[in-house]
Structures are given as C-alpha cells and as structure tokens.
Design a protein around this motif. Sequence first.
Motif, short mmCIF file in Angstrom:
data_model
loop_
_atom_site.label_atom_id
_atom_site.label_comp_id
_atom_site.label_asym_id
_atom_site.label_seq_id
_atom_site.Cartn_x
_atom_site.Cartn_y
_atom_site.Cartn_z
N ASP A 116 0.82 -1.21 0.00
CA ASP A 116 0.00 0.00 0.00
C ASP A 116 0.86 1.26 0.00
O ASP A 116 0.35 2.36 0.18
CB ASP A 116 -0.97 0.01 1.19
CG ASP A 116 -0.26 0.22 2.52
OD1 ASP A 116 0.98 0.02 2.61
OD2 ASP A 116 -0.95 0.56 3.52
N LEU A 117 2.16 1.11 -0.22
CA LEU A 117 3.05 2.27 -0.21
C LEU A 117 2.81 3.15 -1.44
O LEU A 117 2.70 2.65 -2.56
CB LEU A 117 4.50 1.83 -0.14
CG LEU A 117 4.95 1.21 1.18
CD1 LEU A 117 6.40 0.76 1.12
CD2 LEU A 117 4.75 2.18 2.35
N ARG A 118 2.79 4.47 -1.22
CA ARG A 118 2.50 5.43 -2.28
C ARG A 118 3.56 6.53 -2.31
O ARG A 118 4.16 6.86 -1.29
CB ARG A 118 1.14 6.10 -2.06
CG ARG A 118 -0.05 5.18 -2.08
CD ARG A 118 -1.34 5.96 -1.85
NE ARG A 118 -1.45 6.53 -0.52
CZ ARG A 118 -1.45 7.82 -0.24
NH1 ARG A 118 -1.35 8.72 -1.21
NH2 ARG A 118 -1.58 8.26 1.00
N ILE A 119 3.73 7.10 -3.49
CA ILE A 119 4.46 8.36 -3.64
C ILE A 119 3.41 9.42 -3.95
O ILE A 119 2.59 9.25 -4.84
CB ILE A 119 5.50 8.30 -4.77
CG1 ILE A 119 6.61 7.31 -4.42
CG2 ILE A 119 6.10 9.69 -5.01
CD1 ILE A 119 7.64 7.13 -5.52
N PHE A 120 3.47 10.50 -3.20
CA PHE A 120 2.45 11.53 -3.29
C PHE A 120 3.05 12.82 -3.83
O PHE A 120 4.08 13.29 -3.35
CB PHE A 120 1.84 11.77 -1.90
CG PHE A 120 0.93 12.96 -1.80
CD1 PHE A 120 -0.36 12.90 -2.31
CD2 PHE A 120 1.35 14.13 -1.20
CE1 PHE A 120 -1.21 13.99 -2.23
CE2 PHE A 120 0.51 15.23 -1.11
CZ PHE A 120 -0.77 15.15 -1.63
N PHE A 121 2.44 13.39 -4.86
CA PHE A 121 2.77 14.72 -5.38
C PHE A 121 4.25 14.85 -5.75
O PHE A 121 4.96 15.72 -5.25
CB PHE A 121 2.39 15.78 -4.33
CG PHE A 121 1.82 17.04 -4.94
CD1 PHE A 121 0.53 17.06 -5.43
CD2 PHE A 121 2.59 18.19 -5.03
CE1 PHE A 121 0.01 18.22 -6.00
CE2 PHE A 121 2.08 19.35 -5.60
CZ PHE A 121 0.78 19.36 -6.09
N TYR A 122 4.70 14.00 -6.65
CA TYR A 122 6.05 14.06 -7.19
C TYR A 122 6.04 15.11 -8.31
O TYR A 122 5.45 14.89 -9.37
CB TYR A 122 6.43 12.68 -7.72
CG TYR A 122 7.81 12.57 -8.32
CD1 TYR A 122 8.91 12.17 -7.56
CD2 TYR A 122 8.01 12.82 -9.68
CE1 TYR A 122 10.16 12.03 -8.11
CE2 TYR A 122 9.26 12.68 -10.25
CZ TYR A 122 10.34 12.30 -9.47
OH TYR A 122 11.58 12.15 -10.03
#
Length: 293
Positions: free
Chosen positions: A93-99
């Motif tokens: 469920d790991l996410r990168i947000f607003f790259y």
Amino acid sequence: MELKPADIVSSITKEEFINNYYKTQKPLLIKGFARQWEAGEKWNFDYIKEKAGEQIVPLYDSKPADANKSTSEPVVKMKFKEYINHIQSTPSDLRIFFYIITDRLPELLHNFTYPDLGMKFFKRLPTLFFGGSEAKVLMHYDVDLGDFIHVHFEGNKRILLFDQKQSPFLYKVPLSVHTIYEVDYENPDYEKFPALKYAQGYEIFMEHGDALYIPGAFWHFNRYLDAGFSLSLRALPTKPLQFVNMLYHVFVMRYTDKLMRKLLKKKWVDFKQYWAYKRTHKKLKAHLLKQTA
C-alpha cells in the motif's frame, strides 16, 4: 451509495469538451488518451527507474496520518528504483504523493502534450502519483479546487467521484478536505454510516493510457488495483467566486486546521471526527424529513 459510470469516449473535440463537460462540470473518461503522445511509450516503470532510479523518495501508506506527527511526514524513504521493484513484486500500500516533475524529473516534460481542451493548465505543477496494488487514497477533494486531467499508467485503477452537493452524505470532516477516516468506501458500513446510502456519484475504472477529467472540488477516492502511477495536469479556478473560495481553503481553513492540530494533536482530530459524524446525521435527518413531508 448510488454509483454510475462516467461518460466514456475515445476522442473528443475542444468544443464538445467545453460545452458538454467543462462548463457543466461533469466527469469524462477518455480511453487510450496517452497513445496520441509522440513519446507515449516512455510512460512506464522501466523509464522512471532508468531516469530517476537513484533518487530518494518519501513513501506513504494508506493509513490516516498520526495525530501527533506532521501530515506530510512519510512512513519511510527509499531509492526510487527499489520502491518500484518492491511494488512490482509484492502487494503493497506504499505510495508516492505529489512528485513534481518540473523539480525532480524535468525531461519528462518533453514526453507528453498538454491536451487542447480549453483548460488553462498550471504548468508549474504537473505531478506524478505512484501506488502498489493495495494502495488507496482516502476520500478527499483538492484544497486548490482546480479542475484536472488525470492520466493513468501501468495497470488498473478504480476511482469514485462525488460532487460537492453530496458532501452532506459523505461525513465531511470540518475544516478539512477529507471525510471520516473510518469510512470504508470499498465495503461501506451502512449501519454505522447510514448517510452513505444516499450519496450519488461515479465509479470509474482506468487502464494504462486512459485520461479522466475531474472537475474542480470533486470528491475522489482512488484505489490502485495493480501497481501503477498517474499524471495530474491541473487548472486553477478562474471564476472570481471560485478563486476566492480557493484562497479561503488554502490560506484560512488549512492553516487554522494546522494550528489546532499542532496545539491539541489527537484531541483535535478526534473532535473533528465526532463533529463530522454528528453533523452528517443531523443533515440526514433533515433530508429524510423533507422526503416524507
């Protein structure tokens, strides 16, 4: 919840888009949109790993932020290529947000074309969002209230959309742009959250290369069904009242909430959740009385 599909097209003219969707603030799914880009084949995990694999990126999970920590504090950090390898090989469920592409990977700016749909895009902030096959983004609307085009790559994604008229049924948290943390939009508990039954919205399934028009201030819940990533192209509000509302959200509401969270921590978060629950049920009661009158 009463959910229906958004309109779906394979192509659309600027005039059709403006008249039927932009002016009416109605969502639209454009299938295979990114295939028209000259460099559309570069939008994949391998290209990202090649160009930005050594970058250290902050990662977030699907849990609500710890009330005693900053909402922007990541769960962990790792190299970009290690993160992509992880979500490709393991349910996560790991996410990168607003790259932000212009800051972190500017050469990607040459690999897409802003759609000619009559929207005035804010070209400083084309952004990427990544997620593993168990990642989801809590129901929220964007604080800048802008319309945006959301293009998805590598796998499938499910999105729920609701306009602001549905806020009384979604358990909106005061002084925030999100709903009560406990609400599970994949398996709604109508006994605990009965107002959800009356919410009317859209359910959209996206595949690689699809583009979704999301009108400004629309509530959205995102669920990655496979490891994937998305590109968001934003357009800031242009109408005077919308612009003033955006300024209130960004500079008054958001900072008031941050101050109270800093001072009261978990007490403030718990109070807002309780406030949202009570206020929603009060509005639901009024709605039901109106229906039976």
